[in-house]
Design an enzyme around this catalytic site. Structure first.
Site, PDB file in Angstrom:
ATOM      1  N   HIS A 133      -3.244  -4.616   1.850  1.00 42.84           N
ATOM      2  CA  HIS A 133      -2.622  -4.967   3.132  1.00 42.84           C
ATOM      3  C   HIS A 133      -2.759  -6.477   3.352  1.00 42.84           C
ATOM      4  O   HIS A 133      -3.784  -6.925   3.862  1.00 42.84           O
ATOM      5  CB  HIS A 133      -3.348  -4.264   4.289  1.00 42.84           C
ATOM      6  CG  HIS A 133      -3.085  -2.806   4.384  1.00 42.84           C
ATOM      7  ND1 HIS A 133      -2.130  -2.272   5.207  1.00 42.84           N
ATOM      8  CD2 HIS A 133      -3.664  -1.752   3.767  1.00 42.84           C
ATOM      9  CE1 HIS A 133      -2.129  -0.949   5.096  1.00 42.84           C
ATOM     10  NE2 HIS A 133      -3.047  -0.614   4.228  1.00 42.84           N
TER      11      HIS A 133
ATOM     12  N   CYS B  56       0.833  -1.213   0.000  1.00 39.81           N
ATOM     13  CA  CYS B  56       0.000   0.000   0.000  1.00 39.81           C
ATOM     14  C   CYS B  56       0.870   1.267   0.000  1.00 39.81           C
ATOM     15  O   CYS B  56       1.535   1.521  -0.992  1.00 39.81           O
ATOM     16  CB  CYS B  56      -0.982  -0.056   1.157  1.00 39.81           C
ATOM     17  SG  CYS B  56      -2.423   0.959   0.829  1.00 39.81           S
TER      18      CYS B  56
ATOM     19  N   GLU C  45      -1.066  -8.110   5.500  1.00 39.15           N
ATOM     20  CA  GLU C  45      -0.726  -8.367   6.906  1.00 39.15           C
ATOM     21  C   GLU C  45      -1.924  -8.232   7.840  1.00 39.15           C
ATOM     22  O   GLU C  45      -1.837  -8.583   9.006  1.00 39.15           O
ATOM     23  CB  GLU C  45       0.427  -7.445   7.343  1.00 39.15           C
ATOM     24  CG  GLU C  45       0.058  -6.002   7.661  1.00 39.15           C
ATOM     25  CD  GLU C  45      -0.273  -5.142   6.442  1.00 39.15           C
ATOM     26  OE1 GLU C  45      -0.264  -5.657   5.307  1.00 39.15           O
ATOM     27  OE2 GLU C  45      -0.578  -3.950   6.636  1.00 39.15           O
TER      28      GLU C  45
HETATM   29  N1  GLN Z   1      -3.754   6.383   0.738  1.00 39.50           N
HETATM   30  C1  GLN Z   1      -2.472   6.173   1.346  1.00 39.50           C
HETATM   31  C2  GLN Z   1      -1.389   6.966   0.626  1.00 39.50           C
HETATM   32  O1  GLN Z   1      -1.607   7.494  -0.419  1.00 39.50           O
HETATM   33  C3  GLN Z   1      -2.100   4.706   1.387  1.00 39.50           C
HETATM   34  C4  GLN Z   1      -3.084   3.948   2.228  1.00 39.50           C
HETATM   35  C5  GLN Z   1      -2.558   2.734   2.890  1.00 39.50           C
HETATM   36  O2  GLN Z   1      -1.353   2.500   3.003  1.00 39.50           O
HETATM   37  N2  GLN Z   1      -3.473   1.955   3.412  1.00 39.50           N
HETATM   38  O3  GLN Z   1      -0.317   7.064   1.128  1.00 39.50           O
END
Ligand code: GLN
Length: 188
Positions: free
Chosen positions: A165, A75, A167
């Site tokens: 994610h 992410c 995890e």
């Molecule tokens: N929206 C977040 C970003 O742009 C990432 C979200 C996440 O890691 N769950 O950094």
């Protein structure tokens, strides 16, 4: 294997738990000096702008750009690894991809999905939270998974990145892929 998790911000403990469940040693990485003692690094999800600011502050940007460690970004961690970020300057530039942030809607639109990931037999459970997607990949980047025609998992040599994610579930298949297919092979 000793797997570090960059412990400046975000979902750190959950990765450590999965590393340990997979029978390996998980290390909270707070200082660049610790990088020499690990075999691979996970850059967790959280908020990539904050994460990048903290990485600048603690010297991780330069250290990781120069590092030969295998890395896995989830992410926000995927955003940090990307060469290009739509509308912003790329950061570590380890993965030759262009990512777009928040591309599945706002926080309320978080969702879970069973994903087909190349190299993993069973469907992988993924939690998407304000997740990015990979808009395009350069030559040499292998697409490992897509959802609704959006790329959400890639590998380029020793670098792995996913939009979601892994995890936050009890499914350790992705972390096992990172450790067994990437970290072990890099070490050998
Ligand atoms: N929206 C977040 C970003 O742009 C990432 C979200 C996440 O890691 N769950 O950094």
């Amino acid at each position: 294997m000793k797997i570090g998790v960059l412990a400046l911000q975000g979902a750190v403990r959950e990765h450590i738990r999965q590393i340990e469940k997979s029978g390996h040693e998980g290390v909270y990485i707070k200082k660049v000096e610790q990088l020499k003692d690990i075999d691979g690094l996970i850059i967790p999800g959280g908020e990539s702008t904050t994460l990048r600011r903290l990485m600048d502050l603690y010297g991780f940007k330069e250290a990781l750009q120069q590092s030969e460690l295998p890395m896995f970004g989830t992410c926000a961690g995927l955003i940090v690894l990307a060469k290009d970020i739509v509308g912003e300057e790329g950061y570590l530039k380890k993965l030759d991809i262009d990512v777009e942030r928040n591309s599945f809607g706002r926080q309320v639109d978080s969702f879970e999905a069973d994903l087909n990931i190349k190299g993993i037999e069973q469907p992988v459970e993924g939690v998407f939270i304000r997740a990015p997607h990979i808009q395009s990949v350069d030559e040499g980047v292998e697409v490992l998974g897509e959802i609704d025609d959006k790329i959400i998992a890639v590998r380029q040599g020793k670098y792995l990145g996913v939009s979601f994610h892994p995890e936050l579930t009890d499914d350790e298949s992705i972390i096992n892929y990172f450790i067994n297919e990437i970290v072990s092979n890099t070490k050998a």
